[in-house]
Design an enzyme around this catalytic site. Structure first.
Site, PDB file in Angstrom:
ATOM      1  N   ARG A 178      14.625  -4.827  -0.072  1.00 54.88           N
ATOM      2  CA  ARG A 178      13.700  -5.921   0.289  1.00 54.88           C
ATOM      3  C   ARG A 178      14.278  -7.174   0.087  1.00 54.88           C
ATOM      4  NH1 ARG A 178       8.410  -3.981   1.540  1.00 54.88           N
ATOM      5  NH2 ARG A 178       7.807  -6.268   1.686  1.00 54.88           N
ATOM      6  N   ARG A 194       3.861  -7.228   5.985  1.00 53.62           N
ATOM      7  CA  ARG A 194       4.613  -7.214   5.065  1.00 53.62           C
ATOM      8  C   ARG A 194       4.406  -8.270   3.997  1.00 53.62           C
ATOM      9  NH1 ARG A 194       7.326  -2.312   5.645  1.00 53.62           N
ATOM     10  NH2 ARG A 194       8.019  -2.027   7.970  1.00 53.62           N
ATOM     11  N   LEU A 200       5.539 -10.957   1.042  1.00 54.74           N
ATOM     12  CA  LEU A 200       6.491 -11.986   0.816  1.00 54.74           C
ATOM     13  C   LEU A 200       6.623 -12.164  -0.699  1.00 54.74           C
ATOM     14  CD1 LEU A 200       6.048 -13.814   3.999  1.00 54.74           C
ATOM     15  CD2 LEU A 200       7.788 -12.411   3.618  1.00 54.74           C
ATOM     16  N   ASN A 207      -2.137 -17.628   5.762  1.00 55.37           N
ATOM     17  CA  ASN A 207      -2.457 -16.341   6.243  1.00 55.37           C
ATOM     18  C   ASN A 207      -3.877 -16.069   6.881  1.00 55.37           C
ATOM     19  OD1 ASN A 207      -2.031 -13.284   6.522  1.00 55.37           O
ATOM     20  ND2 ASN A 207      -3.297 -13.171   4.903  1.00 55.37           N
ATOM     21  N   THR A 208      -4.110 -15.284   7.836  1.00 61.32           N
ATOM     22  CA  THR A 208      -5.401 -15.084   8.263  1.00 61.32           C
ATOM     23  C   THR A 208      -5.729 -13.534   7.798  1.00 61.32           C
ATOM     24  OG1 THR A 208      -6.903 -14.786   9.978  1.00 61.32           O
ATOM     25  CG2 THR A 208      -4.574 -14.384  10.657  1.00 61.32           C
ATOM     26  N   HIS A 209      -6.789 -13.260   7.251  1.00 60.37           N
ATOM     27  CA  HIS A 209      -7.240 -11.843   6.888  1.00 60.37           C
ATOM     28  C   HIS A 209      -8.550 -11.387   7.503  1.00 60.37           C
ATOM     29  CE1 HIS A 209      -7.049  -8.402   3.997  1.00 60.37           C
ATOM     30  NE2 HIS A 209      -8.322  -8.656   3.709  1.00 60.37           N
ATOM     31  N   ASP A 232      -0.074 -16.996  -1.923  1.00 59.43           N
ATOM     32  CA  ASP A 232       0.567 -16.937  -3.103  1.00 59.43           C
ATOM     33  C   ASP A 232       1.118 -15.618  -3.286  1.00 59.43           C
ATOM     34  OD1 ASP A 232      -1.575 -15.222  -4.313  1.00 59.43           O
ATOM     35  OD2 ASP A 232      -2.331 -16.756  -5.291  1.00 59.43           O
ATOM     36  N   ASP A 270      -3.282 -11.075  -0.421  1.00 53.56           N
ATOM     37  CA  ASP A 270      -4.430 -11.631   0.024  1.00 53.56           C
ATOM     38  C   ASP A 270      -5.373 -12.448  -0.990  1.00 53.56           C
ATOM     39  OD1 ASP A 270      -3.821 -10.540   2.646  1.00 53.56           O
ATOM     40  OD2 ASP A 270      -4.735  -8.726   2.101  1.00 53.56           O
TER      41      ASP A 270
HETATM   42  C1  GRF Z   1      -5.717  -9.798  12.117  1.00 52.31           C
HETATM   43  O1  GRF Z   1      -7.134  -9.559  12.220  1.00 52.31           O
HETATM   44  C2  GRF Z   1      -5.326 -10.233  11.099  1.00 52.31           C
HETATM   45  O2  GRF Z   1      -6.177 -10.744  10.219  1.00 52.31           O
HETATM   46  C3  GRF Z   1      -4.824  -9.041  10.520  1.00 52.31           C
HETATM   47  O3  GRF Z   1      -4.052  -8.559  11.446  1.00 52.31           O
HETATM   48  C4  GRF Z   1      -4.704  -8.973  12.772  1.00 52.31           C
HETATM   49  C5  GRF Z   1      -3.722  -9.439  13.555  1.00 52.31           C
HETATM   50  O4  GRF Z   1      -3.991  -9.340  14.886  1.00 52.31           O
HETATM   51  N1  GRF Z   1      -3.687  -9.488   9.220  1.00 52.31           N
HETATM   52  P1  GRF Z   1      -3.222 -10.199  16.132  1.00 52.31           P
HETATM   53  O5  GRF Z   1      -1.692  -9.245  16.178  1.00 52.31           O
HETATM   54  O6  GRF Z   1      -3.217 -11.528  16.075  1.00 52.31           O
HETATM   55  O7  GRF Z   1      -3.831  -9.702  17.400  1.00 52.31           O
END
Ligand code: GRF
Length: 210
Positions: free
Chosen positions: A74, A100, A102, A116-118, A150, A154
Site C-alpha cells: 500500500r 480506498r 488514504l 470526501n462525500t459519504h 482525516d 469517514d
Molecule cells: C457516492 O454515493 C459516494 O458518497 C460514495 O460512493 C458513491 C460514488 O458515486 N462514496 P459516483 O461514482 O460519484 O456515482
C-alpha cells in the site's frame, strides 16, 4: 455566497473508483458557475475501468490510474498515486466515490484540503456499505455528508450534511440514487466554499467565515 472567486482558480484533483456521477456534478458546477473558483485539473483512480475516467476524458481532463494490485504494498501504491497527482499541482483533493483508504502520509500533502462525500449522516454508517447498512438497520432517515478527510475512516470535520428519507419499498439502488441526487448538490457547494476560502476549521468544527 458573496465572496469573490480566487484568481487563478483553485486546482482540483478528483479521485474516483466508480461511475463518477459526483465528479460529473463537480465538472458541471464548475462549468455552469463562472465564479465557482475551482477547476478540475486531474482525475485519478485505482480502477482502470472506472466510469469516472471516461467522464474525465470526455471533458478533456488528464487522468492517472494506479491499481493497488500493480504495487508490492500500500505505501508504494499510495506514493505512486500521490506523485501522479502532484505532477498536476492540485491545491485540493476531492474523493468522489474513491473506495480506498488514504494514510496520513498522503493527507500530509494537502493539510485540511482533502474532501470526501459519504452516503450517510455521519457518524452513522461509516465505511463502504453505508446505504446497505442504513436499510438493514431500518432507519427512516439517512442522508449524506461532505467532510474533510482525516486518518480515520469517514471521520473528519463536517462541511455539510443533508437528510434523505428512506421510503418503505427502497432497495439499496433506489435509496443510493436518492442520496446521490443530494450529494450532487452538496459536494460542489462544499468544494466551492473551500475554493473561496469561506471555511475555517476550529477544532473539528467547520465554521463559515462571514
Ligand atoms: C457516492 O454515493 C459516494 O458518497 C460514495 O460512493 C458513491 C460514488 O458515486 N462514496 P459516483 O461514482 O460519484 O456515482
Amino acid at each position: 455566497m458573496t465572496s469573490s472567486p480566487p484568481t487563478p482558480p483553485v486546482r482540483l484533483a478528483v479521485l474516483v473508483s466508480g461511475s463518477g456521477t459526483n465528479l460529473q456534478a463537480l465538472l458541471d458546477a464548475s462549468t455552469a458557475d463562472p465564479d465557482f473558483g475551482g477547476e478540475v485539473v486531474v482525475v485519478g483512480s485505482d480502477r482502470p475501468g472506472a466510469g469516472g475516467l471516461d467522464r474525465a476524458r470526455a471533458a478533456g481532463i488528464a487522468t492517472v490510474v494506479q491499481p493497488l494490485a500493480s504495487h508490492p504494498d500500500r505505501p508504494t501504491w499510495e506514493a505512486a498515486l500521490r506523485a501522479d497527482l502532484t505532477a498536476h499541482r492540485p491545491d485540493v483533493v476531492v474523493l468522489a466515490g474513491f473506495m480506498r483508504l488514504l494514510s496520513g502520509a498522503f493527507l500530509a500533502g494537502w493539510p485540511d484540503r482533502v474532501v470526501n462525500t459519504h452516503p450517510s449522516l455521519l457518524p452513522a454508517f461509516r465505511g463502504a456499505h453505508a446505504v446497505r447498512e442504513a436499510l438493514a438497520y431500518g432507519v427512516t432517515v439517512t442522508g449524506c455528508t461532505v467532510h474533510l478527510v482525516d486518518e480515520e475512516v469517514d471521520h473528519g470535520p463536517i462541511i455539510a450534511q443533508e437528510a434523505v428519507p428512506v421510503h418503505p419499498h427502497d432497495d439499496e439502488v433506489s435509496l443510493h440514487e436518492r442520496i446521490k441526487a443530494v450529494e450532487h448538490r452538496l459536494l460542489p457547494a462544499g468544494v466551492r466554499a473551500l475554493c473561496h476560502d469561506e471555511l475555517e476549521l476550529v477544532g473539528r468544527h467547520v465554521r463559515r467565515r462571514t
